[in-house]
Each structure stands twice: as C-alpha cells, then as structure tokens.
Write an enzyme that holds these catalytic residues in place. Sequence first.
Site, mmCIF file in Angstrom:
data_model
loop_
_atom_site.group_PDB
_atom_site.id
_atom_site.type_symbol
_atom_site.label_atom_id
_atom_site.label_comp_id
_atom_site.label_asym_id
_atom_site.label_seq_id
_atom_site.Cartn_x
_atom_site.Cartn_y
_atom_site.Cartn_z
ATOM 1 N N ASP A 117 -12.772 30.681 -2.229
ATOM 2 C CA ASP A 117 -12.212 32.034 -2.362
ATOM 3 C C ASP A 117 -11.102 31.972 -3.404
ATOM 4 O O ASP A 117 -9.927 32.115 -3.095
ATOM 5 C CB ASP A 117 -11.685 32.495 -1.000
ATOM 6 C CG ASP A 117 -12.780 32.477 0.048
ATOM 7 O OD1 ASP A 117 -13.587 33.410 0.071
ATOM 8 O OD2 ASP A 117 -12.864 31.496 0.825
ATOM 9 N N GLY A 150 -16.426 23.101 5.497
ATOM 10 C CA GLY A 150 -15.430 23.541 4.521
ATOM 11 C C GLY A 150 -14.060 23.647 5.185
ATOM 12 O O GLY A 150 -13.074 23.074 4.715
ATOM 13 N N HIS A 151 -14.020 24.347 6.322
ATOM 14 C CA HIS A 151 -12.766 24.458 7.081
ATOM 15 C C HIS A 151 -12.275 23.070 7.513
ATOM 16 O O HIS A 151 -11.089 22.778 7.491
ATOM 17 C CB HIS A 151 -12.974 25.304 8.343
ATOM 18 C CG HIS A 151 -13.426 26.715 8.086
ATOM 19 N ND1 HIS A 151 -14.665 27.179 8.465
ATOM 20 C CD2 HIS A 151 -12.799 27.762 7.501
ATOM 21 C CE1 HIS A 151 -14.772 28.459 8.139
ATOM 22 N NE2 HIS A 151 -13.673 28.840 7.547
HETATM 23 P P1 AMP Z 1 -12.448 31.984 6.130
HETATM 24 O O1 AMP Z 1 -12.539 31.547 7.557
HETATM 25 O O2 AMP Z 1 -13.756 32.242 5.490
HETATM 26 O O3 AMP Z 1 -11.436 33.092 5.933
HETATM 27 O O4 AMP Z 1 -11.868 30.735 5.339
HETATM 28 C C1 AMP Z 1 -10.673 30.094 5.724
HETATM 29 C C2 AMP Z 1 -10.262 29.131 4.642
HETATM 30 O O5 AMP Z 1 -11.286 28.161 4.467
HETATM 31 C C3 AMP Z 1 -10.049 29.799 3.282
HETATM 32 O O6 AMP Z 1 -8.946 29.203 2.621
HETATM 33 C C4 AMP Z 1 -11.335 29.499 2.570
HETATM 34 O O7 AMP Z 1 -11.212 29.485 1.158
HETATM 35 C C5 AMP Z 1 -11.642 28.118 3.100
HETATM 36 N N1 AMP Z 1 -13.074 27.831 2.944
HETATM 37 C C6 AMP Z 1 -14.115 28.561 3.417
HETATM 38 N N2 AMP Z 1 -15.291 28.028 3.021
HETATM 39 C C7 AMP Z 1 -14.974 26.933 2.270
HETATM 40 C C8 AMP Z 1 -15.745 25.951 1.563
HETATM 41 N N3 AMP Z 1 -17.075 25.998 1.537
HETATM 42 N N4 AMP Z 1 -15.075 24.992 0.892
HETATM 43 C C9 AMP Z 1 -13.717 24.947 0.909
HETATM 44 N N5 AMP Z 1 -12.942 25.827 1.561
HETATM 45 C C10 AMP Z 1 -13.559 26.806 2.229
#
Ligand code: AMP
Length: 254
Positions: A151, A37-38
């Site tokens: 999110d 995702g990241h």
């Molecule tokens: P986090 O590390 O969980 O704070 O996420 C960092 C960024 O990656 C945020 O903008 C999240 O929305 C995005 N993100 C996390 N998981 C996913 C996913 N499965 N698909 C798309 N974006 C994601």
Amino acid sequence: MTKVIETVAEMRQISSALNKAGRQIGFVPTMGALHQGHETLLRRARTENEIVVLSIFVNQTQFNNADDFAKYPSTWQADLALAQKNQVDYILYPKYAEMYTDGYKYRVIENELSQLLCGKDRPGHFDGVLSVVMKLFNIVCPQKAYFGEKDFQQLQLIRGMVESFFLNIEIVPVPTVREKDGLAMSSRNMRLTSEQRAKAPRIHQIITASASPPEAREKLNNEGFVVDYVTDMFNRRFVAAYLGEVRLIDNVQI
Ligand code: AMP
C-alpha cells in the site's frame, strides 16, 4: 503471552506505563484476516522492539463501498494464533464506538496525493486511513510503526502526516510479500473465485513486463480485468484493477 485489549482506556494505560519505563514499542496496524505479509511486519517489529503491539480494526471510515466493508474477511481465531506464534505482546481490538467517540466529526485530511491513484476511485478513503492511524498512534504511543509497500500510497501519506504533525514516530517500510506466482498477498485475495485467483498473478506479471502504463492497461483489459488505473509515479508503477467485485492493487519499482 499475547494480551487482547478491547478498550482505548486500557491500551492508553499500558502504553503510558511502558513509555514511562523507557520500553520501546513497535506497532503494526492492520485490519485483520492476517497473512504472511502481515506476519513479515510483525517479525520485523519483534526483532527491533522490546514490546510489539498489533491492532486489528476493520476501519469503517476508510471504506467508500458498504458492500466491500460488509464482505471484508474476518478470521479472528487464526489471527490470534498467528499473533501468539509471533510473540505479539498486545492486540488492540477495539469496536467502532471506542475509536470514533465523536462520530467522525474530526478528521485528518491531506489534499494532494490523497486525491490521486486510489483516492480518485475511493473518495474519502485516505481521510479514513489517516484519521484512524493518527488515533491509533496516539493510543499506542509507539517509537516505531511498520507499514507495507504493498500500500505504497498509504505509506507515503503516513510518512507525510508524521512529518507535518511533528509526530515522534519512525515509519518503517516493509517490501511487498508475494505468493509464489507473484500475486501480492492481500486479505481480499480470499474473496477471489478459483478462476479469478488463477488469473490474478497476471497483474504483477503485466505491470512488470510492459514498457508503458497504456500498454499494461491494454493487456489487462484484454485479459478481462476492469482497470481503474495504471500510473507511473515515485519511480514506481502503480495499478488497481477489478476481478469481478474484488479490487486488487499492486506496485513495483521501475
Ligand atoms: P491491511 O490489514 O490490509 O490494512 O494491512 C495492514 C498492513 O499490512 C499495511 O501496512 C499493509 O501495507 C501491510 N501489508 C498488507 N499486505 C502486505 C503484503 N503482501 N506485503 C507487505 N505488507 C503488506
């Protein structure tokens, strides 16, 4: 070559020089434990900008639960390798004291949407998110910043903050990246037992297949999830549910 920057001062020097030279910065803020995702956000940033900055900072102020913070996964070596593979130029990797010189006396607070959905179960969560994103934006000075629709509430709040404070940054939304079985990718998925991992894709299946939020809630309850909310809003269906200690969220267009 990916360069790791640990201080706010050094990052500010770099971003200021890049801005002066007219070089476009694309920014991807994360809490690390990077997954596909990241990686999708990073790839998109790579194609649309001259310089890509990734931040990895497990932001303590957005955790309302100390145990969740303590158990948040950390995979630094793999994160670094993923950043290098995706030609990230800079990783901003600061410590708490670098980011919160004031001890979190000053905050960015929204008082409507931030109180709903995840904000109800996680008091103060979005204050922490908005405050750290504002700080990061001011340190990195990007032209574009990339956020996942996984999110979605966070994405909406950041769009609102950018508009309210006249920030000159384009917020680029990126669709949710899923495992083959439909489970939304998340760093917290690593904390699921194999039994819980097998059950987790039901969240996406159930919210997609149910006619209404109450129907989805009942089905999730029956399958052993502890449901926080299922709510339709913004033409989407939002869910948060626990499997054991792990809180999972998802949302789909309806
Ligand atoms: P986090 O590390 O969980 O704070 O996420 C960092 C960024 O990656 C945020 O903008 C999240 O929305 C995005 N993100 C996390 N998981 C996913 C996913 N499965 N698909 C798309 N974006 C994601």
